[in-house]
Scaffold this motif. Structure first.
Motif, mmCIF file in Angstrom:
data_model
loop_
_atom_site.group_PDB
_atom_site.id
_atom_site.type_symbol
_atom_site.label_atom_id
_atom_site.label_comp_id
_atom_site.label_asym_id
_atom_site.label_seq_id
_atom_site.Cartn_x
_atom_site.Cartn_y
_atom_site.Cartn_z
ATOM 1 N N GLU A 218 -10.522 -2.318 -6.496
ATOM 2 C CA GLU A 218 -10.714 -1.012 -5.869
ATOM 3 C C GLU A 218 -11.602 -0.141 -6.741
ATOM 4 O OE1 GLU A 218 -7.869 2.206 -3.630
ATOM 5 O OE2 GLU A 218 -7.181 1.341 -5.521
ATOM 6 N N LYS A 243 -13.073 -1.050 -0.738
ATOM 7 C CA LYS A 243 -12.502 0.144 -0.128
ATOM 8 C C LYS A 243 -13.533 0.896 0.697
ATOM 9 C CE LYS A 243 -11.699 3.776 -2.671
ATOM 10 N NZ LYS A 243 -11.111 4.725 -3.642
ATOM 11 N N TYR A 287 -2.127 -1.796 -1.320
ATOM 12 C CA TYR A 287 -3.582 -1.832 -1.355
ATOM 13 C C TYR A 287 -4.155 -2.400 -0.055
ATOM 14 C CZ TYR A 287 -3.097 -0.961 -6.349
ATOM 15 O OH TYR A 287 -2.790 -0.395 -7.567
ATOM 16 N N SER A 290 -3.938 0.226 2.676
ATOM 17 C CA SER A 290 -4.764 1.368 2.311
ATOM 18 C C SER A 290 -6.240 1.101 2.592
ATOM 19 C CB SER A 290 -4.566 1.697 0.825
ATOM 20 O OG SER A 290 -5.446 2.717 0.414
ATOM 21 N N ILE A 291 -6.675 -0.133 2.292
ATOM 22 C CA ILE A 291 -8.085 -0.495 2.489
ATOM 23 C C ILE A 291 -8.370 -0.797 3.957
ATOM 24 C CG2 ILE A 291 -9.805 -2.251 1.961
ATOM 25 C CD1 ILE A 291 -8.528 -2.379 -0.869
ATOM 26 N N GLN A 294 -9.245 1.978 6.357
ATOM 27 C CA GLN A 294 -10.573 2.578 6.277
ATOM 28 C C GLN A 294 -11.675 1.657 6.806
ATOM 29 O OE1 GLN A 294 -11.251 4.751 2.437
ATOM 30 N NE2 GLN A 294 -9.290 3.829 1.858
#
Length: 648
Positions: A218, A243, A287, A290-291, A294
Motif C-alpha cells: 500500500e 490502492k 486491506y 479497503s483497496i 476504491q
C-alpha cells in the motif's frame, strides 16, 4: 511468383515486394534498391548475407531456417525500423548473429519469437536497441529475467514474453522502463507476485502461470493499471491490487478462489498474507476490502472457481461493476443480507447447480439487464398473491422451492436454458422488461396460455427449442414486438397462427415434423422475414406454394439445399432444392392424374344413380298392379342384382 506494389505521391515513393511461400533458399538478387518493404517469410533461407537496401523500413524473414547472419548483413539498412526474425534457428551462431543485430540502432519493432533463445542469447540480441518500442520473444527458453535484459531499451512500450519457462524476475527488470504500457508474461512458471511496482503498466497478462497470490504494498502513488489477467493460475485469494489504480478489467477465471470454507476465511487469509509479506506483525486493517472499495472495475470474470456461496461482502464493494461472470462455480447456499449492486447489468450464473436464489439477492440487482441461469435447476415461481397484499407477496418471496423472477424490474435478457423446468405458470415474467428469453432444453416443460402475459409487448427474441413440444403444447399469444423465434428440435407440424401479428425477421423451425407451411401465415410473415431455417423436416415436394412465397419475397433459406421432401408416389426422400428444379412437370402430371381419377369415379356414381332411379320408378308402377306381385318382386330383385354387378 513475386508480387510487388508501388505507391507514388510526389517525392513519396513506397515500393514493396512479397516473396512469401516461394521455396527460396537464398535472398533474390537484384532487388530494387528503392524498396521500403520486403517480405521473405515462409521460405528455406538458412544464411543471410549483406543487404544493400538503403530505404528499407520493414523486413520479414520469419518462418525460414535462418541460423547464420553475417556480421555486416544489416549495416546498409539505415532506415530499417521493423524486423521479424521469428520461427528460425537463431540459438545457433550467437556471436555473428548478435553482432549483426547490434548494428541496427534504429529498430522500433523486433520479433525474435520461436528461436529457442536462452537467457544469455536474449541479452545479446537486445544490445544497442535504444529506439526499440515493441519487442516480442514468445516461445523461447528464457527461465530468468535479469535487470540487464532491457537496460539498453528504455523506450519499450510493449513487451511480449509469453510461452517461456520464466520463474524468476529480478528486481529492476521492468521498473526503469517508464514508457512500458503492455506486459505479457502469460504461459510461464511464475509462482507469486509479492510486490507489484510497475506504476506505468496499463495491461498486465499473467495468465497460465502458477501464481498463488498477487500482493501490492500500500502506497500513495498512482498506478496506470487498467487490465489485469490472472486467469488459469492457482490463486486462493482475491488479488490485493494497488490502492490508487485505474483497474477496469479483472480476469480471475480458472483459479482456486472460493475453495476455503467461507468468504470471511478467504478475506482473513488474504489480509494475513499481506501482513506477512509486508512484515507487519499485527493485523489492524482489512486491506483487501479497503483497496477493492476504491477499484473502478467494470468487468470481473470469476468463472471456473470453487465458490459455494456468493462473495457478497467483497463484490458489493465494487460500486462501478457492470459485468460479472460467475459461471461454473458450486453455489449452493442462500443469503439474507441487504447488500446492493447498483451498477451491475450483466450477471452470468451458468452451471452452478442453483435451485434457489434468495429474493434478497434478486432485490440487490437494482440495475440488472442480462441474467444467465443456464444449466441450473431453477424453477420460476407461480403467482400466488391472490389477496393482493404485501404479506402474501412476502410469503411468495420466501418460497425456497422457486425463484421469483418478477423482482427483476429492469431485466431485459434472460437465459433459462436446461433448467429442467416443469411448468411455466401464468404471469411468470410479469413486472420484468424482457426483450429476449431462452427456454431451450427444458424437455418436459409445460407452458400456461398466459405465461408470457406482461411481456408480450416487449419480447423481441424467443427461443423454445429442444423441448419435445408438439403443436398443441405451443401456446403463444400475439407478440407484436417479436422479431426472432427459434422453435427448432421439437415435434411441431404447425406454426401458431397467433404469430401473424409478429414482425418476425428470423425463424428457425428445423428438425420438426412439418410437411407444409400455412400459405396465408407465410405470406403475412414474409413482409418482414429475412431468414428462415427449415432443414430436418419432411416436406411434401408437390406442396411447395409456401416456398414460392418465400422465394418471391427474397427470404434467405440457408439450409434449403440440405432439406428433404417426399412425393405421394414414392417412399424415398430426396433433396428438396434439387427436386424443385425439375419437378414442375411431374407435379403437374401428378395433379392431373388425381383430377382424372376423381372425374372417372364421379361419372360412375352418376351413371349408377340414373339407372337406379329408373328402376325405382319402374318398380313403383309395377307396385300399383296388385295382380302381379310375384312378377314385381322378381323384376325388382333382378334389377338390383344387375346394378350390383355393373358397379362391381
Amino acid at each position: 511468383m513475386v508480387s510487388a506494389s508501388r505507391r507514388l505521391s510526389g517525392a513519396n515513393i513506397w515500393i514493396s515486394q512479397f516473396w512469401k511461400n516461394q521455396s527460396l533458399h537464398s535472398v533474390p538478387l537484384d532487388l530494387d534498391v528503392r524498396l521500403r518493404r520486403l517480405d521473405l517469410s515462409n521460405n528455406f533461407i538458412r544464411q543471410l548475407n549483406t543487404l544493400v537496401l538503403p530505404f528499407l523500413e520493414q523486413l520479414d524473414l520469419s518462418s525460414n531456417q535462418l541460423d547464420l547472419i553475417s556480421e555486416g548483413a544489416f549495416e546498409n539498412l539505415a532506415q530499417l525500423e521493423e524486423l521479424n526474425l521469428s520461427r528460425n534457428m537463431l540459438n545457433n551462431n550467437l556471436g555473428s548473429n548478435s553482432k549483426a543485430l547490434q548494428s541496427i540502432s534504429r529498430l522500433r519493432n523486433l520479433d525474435i519469437s520461436m528461436n529457442s533463445l536462452s537467457d544469455d542469447a536474449a541479452e545479446l540480441y537486445l544490445q544497442n536497441k535504444p529506439s526499440l518500442n515493441h519487442l516480442k520473444m514468445t516461445g523461447n527458453s528464457l527461465t530468468r529475467l535479469s535487470h540487464n535484459l532491457f537496460k539498453e531499451s528504455k523506450d519499450l512500450r510493449t513487451i511480449t514474453i509469453d510461452g517461456n519457462l520464466i520463474s524468476v524476475i529480478e528486481q529492476g527488470t521492468f521498473e526503469p522502463l517508464l514508457q512500458l504500457e503492455t506486459l505479457n508474461l502469460a504461459r510461464n512458471n511464475l509462482a507469486h507476485i509479492c510486490d507489484f511496482k510497475l506504476y506505468q503498466v496499463k495491461y498486465l497478462n499473467l495468465s497460465r502461470n502458477s501464481v498463488e497470490f498477487f500482493v501490492t504494498h500500500e502506497d500513495d502513488r498512482s498506478y496506470g493499471l487498467e487490465l489485469l489477467d490472472l486467469s488459469f493460475n492457482k490463486l486462493l485469494y482475491f488479488p490485493i491490487v494497488p490502492k490508487m489504480n485505474r483497474l477496469k478489467y479483472l480476469y480471475l477465471q480458472n483459479n482456486m478462489v472460493g475453495i476455503l470454507n467461507s468468504e470471511a476465511e478467504m478475506v482473513s487469509g488474504a489480509n494475513s498474507l499481506y501482513n506477512d509479506i509486508t512484515n507487519k506483525r499485527i493485523v489492524t486493517k482489512n486491506y483487501l476490502h479497503s483497496i477493492w472499495r476504491q477499484m473502478p472495475v467494470i468487468y470481473i470474470d470469476l468463472s471456473y472457481n470453487h465458490f459455494t456461496s456468493f462473495p457478497l461482502e467483497t463484490l458489493s464493494l465494487v460500486s462501478s461493476l457492470v459485468t460479472l461472470n460467475f459461471s461454473h462455480n458450486c453455489l449452493d447456499s442462500e443469503n439474507h443480507r441487504y447488500l446492493y449492486f447498483h451498477s451491475l447489468k450483466h450477471l452470468d450464473l451458468q452451471s452452478n447447480g442453483l435451485v434457489y436464489v434468495s429474493p434478497f439477492f434478486l432485490n440487490a440487482l437494482t440495475q440488472i439487464d442480462e441474467l444467465n441461469l443456464q444449466d441450473n435447476s431453477v424453477q420460476p415461481c407461480a403467482l400466488v398473491d391472490h389477496l393482493g397484499n404485501s404479506q402474501s407477496t412476502q410469503e411468495t418471496n420466501l418460497n425456497t422451492s422457486c425463484v421469483d423472477l418478477r423482482l427483476l424490474r429492469t431485466l431485459q435478457h434472460l437465459n433459462l436454458k436446461e433448467n429442467n423446468i416443469k411448468k411455466l405458470h401464468a404471469n411468470t415474467f410479469r413486472g420484468t422488461s424482457l426483450v429476449s428469453l431462452n427456454l431451450a432444453g427444458n424437455s418436459h416443460m409445460a407452458m400456461d396460455v398466459s405465461t408470457l402475459e406482461g411481456v408480450q409487448n416487449t419480447l423481441q427474441s424467443l427461443i423454445i427449442s429442444e423441448m419435445n413440444m408438439t403443436s398443441s403444447d405451443l401456446l403463444l399469444p400475439c407478440l407484436p414486438a417479436l422479431t426472432q423465434l427459434n422453435v427448432s428440435n421439437n415435434q411441431l407440424d404447425i406454426i401458431p397462427s397467433s404469430l401473424h401479428c409478429s414482425p418476425l425477421r428470423e425463424i428457425d423451425i428445423k428438425n420438426n415434423r412439418f410437411v407444409s407451411l400455412n400459405y396465408s401465415l407465410i405470406h403475412t410473415l414474409s413482409e418482414h422475414l429475412n431468414l428462415i431455417y427449415v432443414g430436418g423436416n419432411s416436406f411434401n415436394c408437390c406442396d411447395s406454394k409456401w416456398l414460392k412465397i418465400l422465394n418471391d419475397s427474397e427470404v434467405n433459406l440457408p439450409d434449403i439445399g440440405n432439406t428433404e421432401c417426399f412425393t405421394e408416389d414414392s417412399k424415398n426422400m430426396m433433396m428438396m432444392a434439387e427436386y424443385l428444379n425439375s419437378s414442375a412437370a411431374y407435379c403437374l402430371f401428378h395433379r392431373k392424374a388425381q383430377e382424372v381419377h376423381f372425374g372417372q369415379l364421379l361419372i360412375i356414381i352418376l351413371f349408377l344413380f340414373v339407372i337406379l332411379s329408373a328402376f325405382i320408378i319402374f318398380t313403383r308402377r309395377l307396385c300399383s298392379l296388385h295382380n302381379f306381385p310375384r312378377i314385381r318382386n322378381d323384376l325388382l330383385n333382378n334389377a338390383i342384382q344387375h346394378l350390383l354387378s355393373v358397379s362391381v
